[in-house]
Design an enzyme around this catalytic site. Structure first.
Site, PDB file in Angstrom:
ATOM      1  N   PRO A  47       0.772  -1.276   0.186  1.00 42.77           N
ATOM      2  CA  PRO A  47      -0.066  -0.176  -0.030  1.00 42.77           C
ATOM      3  C   PRO A  47       0.915   1.213   0.098  1.00 42.77           C
ATOM      4  O   PRO A  47       2.063   1.197   0.599  1.00 42.77           O
ATOM      5  CB  PRO A  47      -0.765  -0.073   1.287  1.00 42.77           C
ATOM      6  CG  PRO A  47      -0.082  -1.143   2.071  1.00 42.77           C
ATOM      7  CD  PRO A  47       0.734  -1.964   1.356  1.00 42.77           C
ATOM      8  N   ASP A  48       0.421   2.394  -0.544  1.00 45.67           N
ATOM      9  CA  ASP A  48       1.129   3.497  -0.478  1.00 45.67           C
ATOM     10  C   ASP A  48       0.802   4.216   0.789  1.00 45.67           C
ATOM     11  O   ASP A  48       0.023   3.811   1.674  1.00 45.67           O
ATOM     12  CB  ASP A  48       1.024   4.438  -1.774  1.00 45.67           C
ATOM     13  CG  ASP A  48      -0.526   5.002  -1.992  1.00 45.67           C
ATOM     14  OD1 ASP A  48      -1.303   4.553  -1.102  1.00 45.67           O
ATOM     15  OD2 ASP A  48      -0.913   5.444  -2.814  1.00 45.67           O
ATOM     16  N   PHE A  49       1.266   5.379   1.201  1.00 42.18           N
ATOM     17  CA  PHE A  49       1.487   5.997   2.366  1.00 42.18           C
ATOM     18  C   PHE A  49       0.009   6.898   2.302  1.00 42.18           C
ATOM     19  O   PHE A  49      -0.922   6.614   3.324  1.00 42.18           O
ATOM     20  CB  PHE A  49       2.438   6.783   2.757  1.00 42.18           C
ATOM     21  CG  PHE A  49       3.535   5.712   2.932  1.00 42.18           C
ATOM     22  CD1 PHE A  49       3.632   5.175   4.241  1.00 42.18           C
ATOM     23  CD2 PHE A  49       4.210   5.513   1.983  1.00 42.18           C
ATOM     24  CE1 PHE A  49       4.677   4.228   4.621  1.00 42.18           C
ATOM     25  CE2 PHE A  49       5.388   4.595   2.241  1.00 42.18           C
ATOM     26  CZ  PHE A  49       5.691   3.827   3.436  1.00 42.18           C
ATOM     27  N   ARG A  50      -0.106   7.816   1.321  1.00 44.28           N
ATOM     28  CA  ARG A  50      -1.177   8.800   1.525  1.00 44.28           C
ATOM     29  C   ARG A  50      -2.138   8.599   0.549  1.00 44.28           C
ATOM     30  O   ARG A  50      -3.154   9.455   0.521  1.00 44.28           O
ATOM     31  CB  ARG A  50      -0.365  10.219   1.167  1.00 44.28           C
ATOM     32  CG  ARG A  50       0.633  10.558   2.097  1.00 44.28           C
ATOM     33  CD  ARG A  50       1.300  11.790   1.637  1.00 44.28           C
ATOM     34  NE  ARG A  50       2.036  12.273   2.873  1.00 44.28           N
ATOM     35  CZ  ARG A  50       3.297  11.869   3.176  1.00 44.28           C
ATOM     36  NH1 ARG A  50       3.870  10.568   2.258  1.00 44.28           N
ATOM     37  NH2 ARG A  50       3.949  12.230   4.130  1.00 44.28           N
ATOM     38  N   ASN A 108      11.052   5.256  -1.842  1.00 44.85           N
ATOM     39  CA  ASN A 108      10.632   3.929  -1.240  1.00 44.85           C
ATOM     40  C   ASN A 108      11.643   3.187  -0.159  1.00 44.85           C
ATOM     41  O   ASN A 108      12.746   3.362  -0.396  1.00 44.85           O
ATOM     42  CB  ASN A 108      10.188   2.976  -2.440  1.00 44.85           C
ATOM     43  CG  ASN A 108       8.915   3.506  -3.266  1.00 44.85           C
ATOM     44  OD1 ASN A 108       8.365   4.543  -2.774  1.00 44.85           O
ATOM     45  ND2 ASN A 108       8.893   3.100  -4.413  1.00 44.85           N
ATOM     46  N   ASP A 136      11.213   0.052   0.716  1.00 45.19           N
ATOM     47  CA  ASP A 136      10.824  -1.266   0.534  1.00 45.19           C
ATOM     48  C   ASP A 136      11.574  -2.510  -0.219  1.00 45.19           C
ATOM     49  O   ASP A 136      11.551  -3.626  -0.429  1.00 45.19           O
ATOM     50  CB  ASP A 136       9.391  -1.709  -0.307  1.00 45.19           C
ATOM     51  CG  ASP A 136       9.425  -1.088  -1.571  1.00 45.19           C
ATOM     52  OD1 ASP A 136      10.511  -0.810  -2.369  1.00 45.19           O
ATOM     53  OD2 ASP A 136       8.345  -0.278  -2.039  1.00 45.19           O
ATOM     54  N   HIS A 176      14.776   8.177   1.836  1.00 44.86           N
ATOM     55  CA  HIS A 176      14.360   7.765   3.112  1.00 44.86           C
ATOM     56  C   HIS A 176      15.148   6.601   3.711  1.00 44.86           C
ATOM     57  O   HIS A 176      14.466   6.337   4.784  1.00 44.86           O
ATOM     58  CB  HIS A 176      12.784   7.625   3.005  1.00 44.86           C
ATOM     59  CG  HIS A 176      12.121   8.937   2.470  1.00 44.86           C
ATOM     60  ND1 HIS A 176      10.999   8.831   1.661  1.00 44.86           N
ATOM     61  CD2 HIS A 176      12.529  10.320   2.369  1.00 44.86           C
ATOM     62  CE1 HIS A 176      10.560  10.134   1.291  1.00 44.86           C
ATOM     63  NE2 HIS A 176      11.447  10.860   1.759  1.00 44.86           N
ATOM     64  N   CYS A 178      24.121   0.706  21.801  1.00 46.62           N
ATOM     65  CA  CYS A 178      25.499   0.469  21.434  1.00 46.62           C
ATOM     66  C   CYS A 178      26.073   0.660  20.134  1.00 46.62           C
ATOM     67  O   CYS A 178      27.171   0.349  20.049  1.00 46.62           O
ATOM     68  CB  CYS A 178      25.940  -0.905  22.204  1.00 46.62           C
ATOM     69  SG  CYS A 178      25.271  -2.591  21.085  1.00 46.62           S
ATOM     70  N   CYS A 191      18.455  -5.430  21.172  1.00 51.75           N
ATOM     71  CA  CYS A 191      19.960  -5.902  20.808  1.00 51.75           C
ATOM     72  C   CYS A 191      20.370  -6.804  21.673  1.00 51.75           C
ATOM     73  O   CYS A 191      19.976  -7.133  22.667  1.00 51.75           O
ATOM     74  CB  CYS A 191      20.869  -4.631  21.405  1.00 51.75           C
ATOM     75  SG  CYS A 191      22.283  -4.614  21.005  1.00 51.75           S
TER      76      CYS A 191
HETATM   77 ZN    ZN Z   1      23.121  -2.544  21.702  1.00 53.52          ZN
END
Ligand code: ZN
Length: 241
Positions: A29-32, A98, A100, A115, A126, A147
């Site tokens: 799906p697109d965002f807007r 994108n 993706d 992005h 860390c 982590c």
């Molecule tokens: Zn860490």
């Protein structure tokens, strides 16, 4: 329609600028848009840095289907054709909004991801790095990754709201647009910066802008040609270049 393959063939430096519209054909799906991600989920939470720091589970739960479930995300004709055109030297690079990973999965080599990308994840405590496969396995088993060294929050290298774009990536993208004599703006509504202003670097130098998008864009008046449908347009290009 035959004009577009000719324009692409005759160009000396063709750059593609892509947005969410090219991945909707892959079921993402697109965002807007009307059925976009931001209609379904809270746009102020998914990619918001402050919210992510307070509750990373929202991002990992919501984004599972359109970022981590790659078996359901297959490159489509647009990704494949852009990759093929790069391999024969016609397209010089792809600049994308994108996240993706479909351009690189289709084989495109020179890709500027404005992005960022989930290809790597980083522990915010860390700095330990985790690759996509490691994190995807955790997310797809409905867990939130932390982590393994310090139990810190692990964040994808996607640019969230509240973070600056990577200046090196942006500089590279601008340089590509300055060098370009032809820009193909594909599946982007050209409203989100910096993508919205990138074609102007090409146009100001006398270059040509082609827009393929199913809705109007603020740069339509600058476009030499515009086409509404990506799939139809790329089916045409496929056989002719
Ligand atoms: Zn860490």
């Amino acid at each position: 329609m035959s004009a577009l393959p000719e324009l692409i063939k005759q160009s000396s430096y063709c750059v593609a600028l892509t947005g969410a519209g090219i991945s909707t054909l892959s079921g993402i799906p697109d965002f807007r848009g009307r059925n976009g991600i931001y209609q379904k989920f809270d746009s102020t939470k998914i990619f918001d840095l402050d919210y992510f720091l307070s509750d990373p589970s929202y991002y990992y739960t919501v984004s599972k289907d359109f970022i981590y479930n790659i078996d359901n995300m297959i490159p489509n004709i647009i990704h494949k054709e852009l990759s093929r055109l790069e391999s024969i030297g016609v397209i010089k690079s792809v600049i994308t909004q994108n996240i993706d990973l479909l351009h690189t999965r289709a084989g495109s080599k020179k890709v500027f991801e404005l992005h960022g990308s989930p290809v790597n994840h980083t522990c915010l405590n860390c700095g330990k790095r985790f690759d996509f496969q490691t994190i995807a396995a955790i997310v797809n088993s409905n867990k939130v990754p932390y982590c393994t060294k310090c139990n810190g929050i692990v964040k994808p290298d996607i640019i969230f709201f509240g973070e600056s774009l990577d200046t090196q990536t942006l500089d590279n993208a601008i340089n590509e647009c300055i060098k370009a004599d032809l820009i193909l703006a594909l599946g982007t509504s050209l409203v989100v910066q910096p993508a919205a202003s990138l074609p102007m670097y090409c146009i100001r130098k006398g270059g040509t802008l082609i827009i393929v998008n199913d809705t109007e864009t603020p740069l339509d008046t600058y476009a030499y040609r515009r086409y509404p449908d990506l799939e139809t347009t790329f089916n045409e290009i496929c056989g002719l270049i």
